[in-house]
Write a protein that holds these residues in place. Structure first.
Motif, PDB file in Angstrom:
ATOM      1  N   ALA A 188       1.147   0.889  -8.896  1.00 20.00           N
ATOM      2  CA  ALA A 188       0.263   1.986  -9.319  1.00 20.00           C
ATOM      3  C   ALA A 188      -0.785   1.480 -10.303  1.00 20.00           C
ATOM      4  CB  ALA A 188       1.084   3.107  -9.928  1.00 20.00           C
ATOM      5  N   SER A 189      -0.392   0.582 -11.203  1.00 20.06           N
ATOM      6  CA  SER A 189      -1.327   0.020 -12.174  1.00 20.06           C
ATOM      7  C   SER A 189      -2.406  -0.801 -11.460  1.00 20.06           C
ATOM      8  CB  SER A 189      -0.567  -0.859 -13.166  1.00 20.06           C
ATOM      9  OG  SER A 189      -1.457  -1.597 -13.955  1.00 20.06           O
ATOM     10  N   GLN A 190      -2.008  -1.593 -10.490  1.00 21.29           N
ATOM     11  CA  GLN A 190      -2.991  -2.392  -9.756  1.00 21.29           C
ATOM     12  C   GLN A 190      -3.927  -1.509  -8.942  1.00 21.29           C
ATOM     13  OE1 GLN A 190      -0.946  -5.381  -7.481  1.00 21.29           O
ATOM     14  NE2 GLN A 190      -0.654  -6.697  -9.249  1.00 21.29           N
ATOM     15  N   ARG A 191      -3.406  -0.439  -8.381  1.00 15.16           N
ATOM     16  CA  ARG A 191      -4.269   0.483  -7.624  1.00 15.16           C
ATOM     17  C   ARG A 191      -5.272   1.165  -8.548  1.00 15.16           C
ATOM     18  NH1 ARG A 191       0.132   2.981  -3.420  1.00 15.16           N
ATOM     19  NH2 ARG A 191       0.106   1.195  -2.011  1.00 15.16           N
ATOM     20  N   ALA A 192      -4.855   1.502  -9.769  1.00 22.57           N
ATOM     21  CA  ALA A 192      -5.775   2.119 -10.730  1.00 22.57           C
ATOM     22  C   ALA A 192      -6.865   1.126 -11.122  1.00 22.57           C
ATOM     23  CB  ALA A 192      -5.010   2.590 -11.961  1.00 22.57           C
ATOM     24  N   GLU A 193      -6.487  -0.153 -11.342  1.00 20.43           N
ATOM     25  CA  GLU A 193      -7.472  -1.179 -11.675  1.00 20.43           C
ATOM     26  C   GLU A 193      -8.444  -1.386 -10.511  1.00 20.43           C
ATOM     27  OE1 GLU A 193      -5.423  -4.724 -12.782  1.00 20.43           O
ATOM     28  OE2 GLU A 193      -4.452  -3.787 -14.503  1.00 20.43           O
ATOM     29  N   GLN A 194      -7.943  -1.345  -9.280  1.00 24.64           N
ATOM     30  CA  GLN A 194      -8.795  -1.493  -8.112  1.00 24.64           C
ATOM     31  C   GLN A 194      -9.785  -0.337  -8.019  1.00 24.64           C
ATOM     32  OE1 GLN A 194      -6.760  -1.478  -4.366  1.00 24.64           O
ATOM     33  NE2 GLN A 194      -8.609  -1.937  -3.202  1.00 24.64           N
ATOM     34  N   ALA A 195      -9.322   0.876  -8.289  1.00 22.51           N
ATOM     35  CA  ALA A 195     -10.217   2.039  -8.249  1.00 22.51           C
ATOM     36  C   ALA A 195     -11.302   1.913  -9.309  1.00 22.51           C
ATOM     37  CB  ALA A 195      -9.419   3.321  -8.438  1.00 22.51           C
ATOM     38  N   ALA A 196     -10.945   1.451 -10.514  1.00 25.69           N
ATOM     39  CA  ALA A 196     -11.936   1.274 -11.579  1.00 25.69           C
ATOM     40  C   ALA A 196     -12.949   0.204 -11.189  1.00 25.69           C
ATOM     41  CB  ALA A 196     -11.238   0.899 -12.888  1.00 25.69           C
ATOM     42  N   LEU A 197     -12.497  -0.874 -10.591  1.00 26.06           N
ATOM     43  CA  LEU A 197     -13.400  -1.931 -10.159  1.00 26.06           C
ATOM     44  C   LEU A 197     -14.337  -1.437  -9.056  1.00 26.06           C
ATOM     45  CD1 LEU A 197     -14.251  -4.897 -10.325  1.00 26.06           C
ATOM     46  CD2 LEU A 197     -12.489  -5.407  -8.636  1.00 26.06           C
ATOM     47  N   THR A 198     -13.803  -0.660  -8.132  1.00 19.39           N
ATOM     48  CA  THR A 198     -14.626  -0.087  -7.062  1.00 19.39           C
ATOM     49  C   THR A 198     -15.705   0.818  -7.641  1.00 19.39           C
ATOM     50  OG1 THR A 198     -12.731  -0.192  -5.569  1.00 19.39           O
ATOM     51  CG2 THR A 198     -14.537   1.228  -4.910  1.00 19.39           C
ATOM     52  N   ARG A 199     -15.353   1.630  -8.663  1.00 21.46           N
ATOM     53  CA  ARG A 199     -16.350   2.486  -9.315  1.00 21.46           C
ATOM     54  C   ARG A 199     -17.427   1.647  -9.990  1.00 21.46           C
ATOM     55  NH1 ARG A 199     -11.839   5.264 -10.903  1.00 21.46           N
ATOM     56  NH2 ARG A 199     -11.924   4.364 -12.993  1.00 21.46           N
ATOM     57  N   ASP A 200     -17.017   0.565 -10.686  1.00 23.77           N
ATOM     58  CA  ASP A 200     -17.991  -0.292 -11.361  1.00 23.77           C
ATOM     59  C   ASP A 200     -18.943  -0.952 -10.362  1.00 23.77           C
ATOM     60  OD1 ASP A 200     -16.795   0.392 -13.715  1.00 23.77           O
ATOM     61  OD2 ASP A 200     -15.666  -1.500 -13.929  1.00 23.77           O
TER      62      ASP A 200
END
Length: 146
Positions: free
Chosen positions: A75-87
């Protein structure tokens, strides 16, 4: 040559090779090991015949993460991936004037000092490589007396 002849030749070659190996490995009476050495080797073989045992293997690893810990890491990695995708989505990827960008890049490259080794031309490098090949060539053979 037909396939039958080739197979026969391969079989004959394999039989000859195995025969040579068997004769090289077969013990001979004149070159065999002394009896006391043979007894020692046999004793070592008999002593270690049951090795390895299950008791000799290391135990199963302990301290592995639980299913809950793995789920939290995912879940933590998926949240980091979502933040990176937004950036990445927020970056303006368009070039307003590609020719101006290319000119500015050429100007930056031209202002950079170049090491002398990188100024060599392809012909210079090819000549250098050919000179190295010539140095590495073996000398002509020495004429023997006739």
């Amino acid at each position: 040559m037909n396939a039958r002849t080739v197979k026969f030749g391969i079989g004959l070659l394999a039989a000859a090779t195995l025969g040579a190996c068997a004769s090289a490995v077969a013990p001979s009476s004149e070159g065999s090991a002394p009896p006391q050495l043979s007894a020692r080797v046999q004793a070592l073989v008999d002593a270690n015949r049951s090795y390895p045992r299950w008791a000799d293997f290391p135990p199963a690893p302990t301290g592995l993460p639980s299913d809950v810990e793995i789920a939290a890491a995912v879940a933590s990695q998926r949240a980091e991936q979502a933040a990176l995708t937004r950036d990445v989505a927020a970056i303006d990827w368009s070039l307003e004037d590609p020719e101006a960008f290319a000119a500015a890049t050429r100007e930056r490259v031209d202002q950079t000092r170049v090491a002398p080794i990188t100024q060599q031309t392809r012909e210079t490098l090819d000549a250098w490589a050919e000179a190295l090949r010539e140095r590495g060539r073996a000398p002509p053979p020495i004429r023997r007396r006739q």
